[in-house]
Design a protein around this motif. Sequence first.
Motif, mmCIF file in Angstrom:
data_model
loop_
_atom_site.group_PDB
_atom_site.id
_atom_site.type_symbol
_atom_site.label_atom_id
_atom_site.label_comp_id
_atom_site.label_asym_id
_atom_site.label_seq_id
_atom_site.Cartn_x
_atom_site.Cartn_y
_atom_site.Cartn_z
ATOM 1 N N LYS A 1 0.817 -1.211 0.000
ATOM 2 C CA LYS A 1 0.000 0.000 0.000
ATOM 3 C C LYS A 1 0.849 1.258 0.000
ATOM 4 O O LYS A 1 0.324 2.354 -0.056
ATOM 5 C CB LYS A 1 -0.932 -0.007 1.216
ATOM 6 C CG LYS A 1 -1.926 -1.148 1.170
ATOM 7 C CD LYS A 1 -2.826 -1.152 2.378
ATOM 8 C CE LYS A 1 -3.826 -2.290 2.281
ATOM 9 N NZ LYS A 1 -4.754 -2.301 3.413
ATOM 10 N N ASP B 1 5.799 8.506 -1.683
ATOM 11 C CA ASP B 1 4.911 8.715 -0.527
ATOM 12 C C ASP B 1 5.700 9.273 0.651
ATOM 13 O O ASP B 1 6.870 8.977 0.826
ATOM 14 C CB ASP B 1 4.262 7.399 -0.091
ATOM 15 C CG ASP B 1 3.152 6.957 -1.024
ATOM 16 O OD1 ASP B 1 2.717 7.761 -1.858
ATOM 17 O OD2 ASP B 1 2.728 5.787 -0.910
ATOM 18 N N ASP C 1 -1.009 11.131 6.659
ATOM 19 C CA ASP C 1 -2.259 11.682 6.145
ATOM 20 C C ASP C 1 -1.970 13.026 5.478
ATOM 21 O O ASP C 1 -1.364 13.900 6.097
ATOM 22 C CB ASP C 1 -3.242 11.867 7.302
ATOM 23 C CG ASP C 1 -4.661 12.093 6.832
ATOM 24 O OD1 ASP C 1 -4.847 12.633 5.734
ATOM 25 O OD2 ASP C 1 -5.587 11.726 7.583
ATOM 26 N N VAL D 1 -4.146 2.815 5.191
ATOM 27 C CA VAL D 1 -4.486 3.083 3.796
ATOM 28 C C VAL D 1 -5.603 2.153 3.369
ATOM 29 O O VAL D 1 -5.590 0.961 3.676
ATOM 30 C CB VAL D 1 -3.255 2.864 2.891
ATOM 31 C CG1 VAL D 1 -3.596 3.150 1.437
ATOM 32 C CG2 VAL D 1 -2.110 3.740 3.334
ATOM 33 N N ARG E 1 -6.107 5.028 -3.705
ATOM 34 C CA ARG E 1 -5.841 4.866 -2.276
ATOM 35 C C ARG E 1 -6.404 6.071 -1.534
ATOM 36 O O ARG E 1 -6.419 7.178 -2.065
ATOM 37 C CB ARG E 1 -4.334 4.790 -2.018
ATOM 38 C CG ARG E 1 -3.671 3.593 -2.637
ATOM 39 C CD ARG E 1 -2.191 3.586 -2.374
ATOM 40 N NE ARG E 1 -1.566 4.798 -2.875
ATOM 41 C CZ ARG E 1 -0.408 5.291 -2.438
ATOM 42 N NH1 ARG E 1 0.260 4.679 -1.496
ATOM 43 N NH2 ARG E 1 0.098 6.392 -2.948
ATOM 44 N N ALA F 1 -6.706 7.860 2.686
ATOM 45 C CA ALA F 1 -6.324 7.814 4.099
ATOM 46 C C ALA F 1 -7.561 7.491 4.913
ATOM 47 O O ALA F 1 -8.573 8.181 4.833
ATOM 48 C CB ALA F 1 -5.731 9.147 4.519
ATOM 49 N N ILE G 1 -5.376 9.830 -1.707
ATOM 50 C CA ILE G 1 -3.926 9.965 -1.780
ATOM 51 C C ILE G 1 -3.469 10.041 -3.230
ATOM 52 O O ILE G 1 -2.642 10.872 -3.585
ATOM 53 C CB ILE G 1 -3.238 8.796 -1.048
ATOM 54 C CG1 ILE G 1 -3.606 8.827 0.423
ATOM 55 C CG2 ILE G 1 -1.731 8.844 -1.214
ATOM 56 C CD1 ILE G 1 -3.307 7.547 1.160
#
Length: 107
Positions: free
Chosen positions: A6, A11, A75, A84, A96, A98, A105
Motif C-alpha cells: 500500500k 509517498d 495523512d 491506507v 488509495r 487515508a 492519496i
Amino acid sequence: MTVKLKIRKGDRVKVIAGRSKGKVGDVLRVLPAEQRVVVSGVNVIKRHTKPGRTDAGGIIEREAAIHVSNVALLDPKSDKPTKVGFKFLEDGRKVRFARASGETIDR
C-alpha cells in the motif's frame, strides 16, 4: 510470491518501529519481493567501499531498506500516520485513501 504493498515511491511516511522510530521521509524505492522500502534519511548505514576506476572509495553513508510494516503513510490533511484503504471513483479508477480523514492519496 510478491504481495501488493500500500506504500508507493514518492509517498511521505513516518517510521513507527525500529531504531529510526519517529523519523519522517519520502519513499525512494519499493522492494515488493522483500516487502521493504527505502526511505530518505532513515536507517542510514556506513558502507566501506574500495576505490574503483570511477569513484575514490572510502566510507559512504546511504539509506538501507526497512520493512514495510515499520512505516506508516502520513495523512495529507493532518500530517499524522494513517492506515491506507482502497476505493473506486465514479470514473472507475481504483485509488488509495487515508482512513483517518478520507482524503484521496492518488491523484
